[in-house]
Design an enzyme around this catalytic site. Structure first.
Site, PDB file in Angstrom:
ATOM      1  N   CYS A 116     -18.354  -8.436  -0.076  1.00  0.00           N
ATOM      2  CA  CYS A 116     -17.119  -7.926  -0.683  1.00  0.00           C
ATOM      3  C   CYS A 116     -15.845  -8.457  -0.024  1.00  0.00           C
ATOM      4  O   CYS A 116     -14.753  -8.292  -0.576  1.00  0.00           O
ATOM      5  CB  CYS A 116     -17.118  -6.404  -0.665  1.00  0.00           C
ATOM      6  N   HIS A 256      -9.810  -3.789  -1.478  1.00  0.00           N
ATOM      7  CA  HIS A 256     -11.096  -3.980  -2.155  1.00  0.00           C
ATOM      8  C   HIS A 256     -11.478  -2.664  -2.831  1.00  0.00           C
ATOM      9  O   HIS A 256     -11.333  -1.583  -2.249  1.00  0.00           O
ATOM     10  CB  HIS A 256     -12.152  -4.391  -1.126  1.00  0.00           C
ATOM     11  N   ASN A 286     -17.143  -1.595  -8.673  1.00  0.00           N
ATOM     12  CA  ASN A 286     -17.071  -2.566  -7.580  1.00  0.00           C
ATOM     13  C   ASN A 286     -17.650  -3.906  -8.058  1.00  0.00           C
ATOM     14  O   ASN A 286     -18.866  -4.031  -8.216  1.00  0.00           O
ATOM     15  CB  ASN A 286     -17.861  -2.027  -6.378  1.00  0.00           C
TER      16      ASN A 286
HETATM   17  O1  UT7 Z   1     -18.162  -2.797  -1.304  1.00  0.00           O
HETATM   18  C1  UT7 Z   1     -19.053  -2.995  -0.273  1.00  0.00           C
HETATM   19  C2  UT7 Z   1     -19.109  -1.859   0.632  1.00  0.00           C
HETATM   20  N1  UT7 Z   1     -19.655  -0.680   0.001  1.00  0.00           N
HETATM   21  C3  UT7 Z   1     -19.025   0.465   0.106  1.00  0.00           C
HETATM   22  O2  UT7 Z   1     -17.942   0.508   0.647  1.00  0.00           O
HETATM   23  C4  UT7 Z   1     -19.707   1.715  -0.404  1.00  0.00           C
HETATM   24  C5  UT7 Z   1     -19.616   2.798   0.633  1.00  0.00           C
HETATM   25  N2  UT7 Z   1     -20.305   4.033   0.281  1.00  0.00           N
HETATM   26  C6  UT7 Z   1     -19.923   4.847  -0.736  1.00  0.00           C
HETATM   27  O3  UT7 Z   1     -19.023   4.527  -1.485  1.00  0.00           O
HETATM   28  C7  UT7 Z   1     -20.586   6.197  -0.854  1.00  0.00           C
HETATM   29  O4  UT7 Z   1     -21.365   6.440   0.301  1.00  0.00           O
HETATM   30  C8  UT7 Z   1     -21.475   6.366  -2.112  1.00  0.00           C
HETATM   31  C9  UT7 Z   1     -20.598   6.420  -3.355  1.00  0.00           C
HETATM   32  C10 UT7 Z   1     -22.449   5.213  -2.199  1.00  0.00           C
HETATM   33  C11 UT7 Z   1     -22.225   7.690  -2.018  1.00  0.00           C
HETATM   34  O5  UT7 Z   1     -21.320   8.765  -1.843  1.00  0.00           O
HETATM   35  P1  UT7 Z   1     -21.563   9.836  -0.679  1.00  0.00           P
HETATM   36  O6  UT7 Z   1     -20.502  10.823  -0.794  1.00  0.00           O
HETATM   37  O7  UT7 Z   1     -21.697   9.101   0.619  1.00  0.00           O
HETATM   38  O8  UT7 Z   1     -22.931  10.474  -1.141  1.00  0.00           O
HETATM   39  P2  UT7 Z   1     -24.288  10.619  -0.322  1.00  0.00           P
HETATM   40  O9  UT7 Z   1     -25.040   9.347  -0.329  1.00  0.00           O
HETATM   41  O10 UT7 Z   1     -24.013  11.280   0.990  1.00  0.00           O
HETATM   42  O11 UT7 Z   1     -25.047  11.677  -1.220  1.00  0.00           O
HETATM   43  C12 UT7 Z   1     -24.578  13.020  -1.372  1.00  0.00           C
HETATM   44  C13 UT7 Z   1     -25.498  13.749  -2.318  1.00  0.00           C
HETATM   45  C14 UT7 Z   1     -26.976  13.576  -1.952  1.00  0.00           C
HETATM   46  O12 UT7 Z   1     -27.640  14.799  -2.301  1.00  0.00           O
HETATM   47  P3  UT7 Z   1     -27.970  15.904  -1.185  1.00  0.00           P
HETATM   48  O13 UT7 Z   1     -28.852  15.202  -0.182  1.00  0.00           O
HETATM   49  O14 UT7 Z   1     -26.663  16.320  -0.620  1.00  0.00           O
HETATM   50  O15 UT7 Z   1     -28.682  16.960  -1.967  1.00  0.00           O
HETATM   51  C15 UT7 Z   1     -27.439  12.489  -2.856  1.00  0.00           C
HETATM   52  O16 UT7 Z   1     -28.815  12.545  -3.133  1.00  0.00           O
HETATM   53  O17 UT7 Z   1     -25.357  13.215  -3.637  1.00  0.00           O
HETATM   54  C16 UT7 Z   1     -26.620  12.754  -4.107  1.00  0.00           C
HETATM   55  N3  UT7 Z   1     -26.405  11.559  -4.914  1.00  0.00           N
HETATM   56  C17 UT7 Z   1     -26.093  11.600  -6.218  1.00  0.00           C
HETATM   57  N4  UT7 Z   1     -25.939  12.618  -7.072  1.00  0.00           N
HETATM   58  C18 UT7 Z   1     -25.603  12.319  -8.354  1.00  0.00           C
HETATM   59  C19 UT7 Z   1     -26.423  10.259  -4.521  1.00  0.00           C
HETATM   60  N5  UT7 Z   1     -26.124   9.457  -5.544  1.00  0.00           N
HETATM   61  C20 UT7 Z   1     -25.928  10.250  -6.610  1.00  0.00           C
HETATM   62  C21 UT7 Z   1     -25.591  10.015  -7.954  1.00  0.00           C
HETATM   63  N6  UT7 Z   1     -25.434  11.084  -8.777  1.00  0.00           N
HETATM   64  N7  UT7 Z   1     -25.396   8.770  -8.442  1.00  0.00           N
END
Ligand code: UT7
Length: 329
Positions: A116, A256, A286
């Site tokens: 990225c 970004h 993204n």
């Molecule tokens: O561009 C290159 C670099 N990449 C980035 O900068 C991306 C960086 N990361 C992110 O943007 C975020 O971490 C994500 C958008 C990928 C995820 O968001 P988050 O707030 O970190 O969510 P998480 O992975 O901590 O998940 C929170 C909860 C989990 O459930 P529990 O364990 O709390 O019950 C996940 O299973 O949300 C759940 N979850 C979802 N729920 C609905 C994960 N993905 C989804 C989804 N829909 N798509």
């Protein structure tokens, strides 16, 4: 003689027609519009459909539009830098494919792979050839067909990424506008958190790698999120301090587009108010190497000559950095 700087003379983008909405994703994986919108800021993303179309398809369209709008002959382009993580082929370089298709017959070029942060790396690399006085016209292209490496049964990644490409034309500037400074870093210890396991020389494609879904993006979102928030703001701060800039001096922050929450945190970290933060993540998601040129394209009409733009990026590698440029037109 005044110092030669490299300035952007024009920007153009291309996104495919097909719109993948949050509601369509709700039918594909266990997710919902509220979660995606509140956690990422994304409402929809574009997907390149069509047999045999690679990232170059979008890049060629972006470059053709750019050459037309800047009234530039393809034969005058001397260098093509193509920033992508989804090249058409492992080799030859997508830069060569695009250059030939647009008629840049007098150019040389190569691909840059910095996930990225790729476009930022490419912009700063291309600028060096201009600043040295060696070249007069350099194309820097950023784009990805992320849909080619996304598992649409993995809700952790399929809601984030989209397809798109943008390109800028760099030319010499003697009015003091263009790229003023940049600060770039990379750290290979980030590999476990964001990568594609197979398809390279370490683990070539096999029936097993396909069965194990190892040709798709793997991301440990939480870890990447933490690094992105800290490092984008740090890089931007380095550039601001070195150039005695405060948030008041910045006309626009060009971050970004990975996640609205990362963008908001970066803006807070460097003291740039919301109205100066450019964002289009809601409509494209993204697009990896495409985010920054697509952002410049979408907001081009707002920029005025001399505006201070601060670009910041973070990506797989890890790679990250920031650049300060003065808009030239
Ligand atoms: O561009 C290159 C670099 N990449 C980035 O900068 C991306 C960086 N990361 C992110 O943007 C975020 O971490 C994500 C958008 C990928 C995820 O968001 P988050 O707030 O970190 O969510 P998480 O992975 O901590 O998940 C929170 C909860 C989990 O459930 P529990 O364990 O709390 O019950 C996940 O299973 O949300 C759940 N979850 C979802 N729920 C609905 C994960 N993905 C989804 C989804 N829909 N798509």
């Amino acid at each position: 003689m005044s110092k030669i700087t490299a300035s952007i003379k024009g920007v153009h983008g291309y996104v495919p027609d097909y719109i993948l909405t949050n509601s369509e994703l709700e039918k594909m994986v266990d997710t919902n519009d509220e979660w995606i919108t509140s956690r990422t800021g994304i409402k929809e993303r574009r997907i390149l459909k069509g047999e045999g179309l690679g990232a170059s398809h979008m890049m060629v369209k972006a470059v053709e539009g750019l050459l037309a709008k800047t009234n530039t002959s393809a034969a005058d382009i001397e260098m093509v830098i193509c920033c992508t993580s989804t090249p058409d082929l492992v080799f030859p370089a997508t830069a060569n494919i695009v250059a030939t298709q647009v008629g840049a017959v007098n150019a040389f070029g190569y691909d840059i792979q910095a996930a990225c942060s790729g476009f930022l790396y490419g912009l700063t690399t291309g600028s060096q050839f201009i600043e040295s006085g060696r070249l007069k016209k350099v194309l820097v292209i950023g784009g990805d067909k992320m849909s080619s490496i996304i598992d649409y049964t993995d809700r952790a990644t399929c809601i984030i990424f989209g397809d798109g490409a943008g390109a800028v034309l760099l030319e010499a500037n003697e009015e003091g506008n263009g790229l003023m400074d940049f600060w770039l870093r990379s750290d290979g210890s980030g590999e476990p958190y964001l990568h594609m396991t197979a398809g390279g020389s370490r683990k070539p494609a096999s029936h097993e790698t396909v069965d194990l879904k190892e040709h798709f993006v793997y991301q440990d979102g939480k870890t990447v999120f933490k690094f992105a928030v800290t490092n984008m703001a740090y890089a931007a701060t380095q550039v601001m301090q070195r150039n005695n800039l405060t948030g008041d001096d910045i006309a626009y922050l060009v971050p970004h587009q990975a996640n609205k929450r990362i963008i908001d945190a970066t803006a807070r970290g460097v003291g740039v108010p919301d109205e100066k933060v450019l964002m289009n993540i809601e409509k494209y998601g993204n697009t990896t190497n495409g985010t920054i040129p697509l952002l410049l394209w979408d907001f081009e009409s707002k920029f005025k000559k001399g505006d201070n733009l601060l670009i910041a990026a973070f990506g797989g590698g890890f790679t990250w950095g920031a650049a300060y440029l003065k808009w030239a037109y």
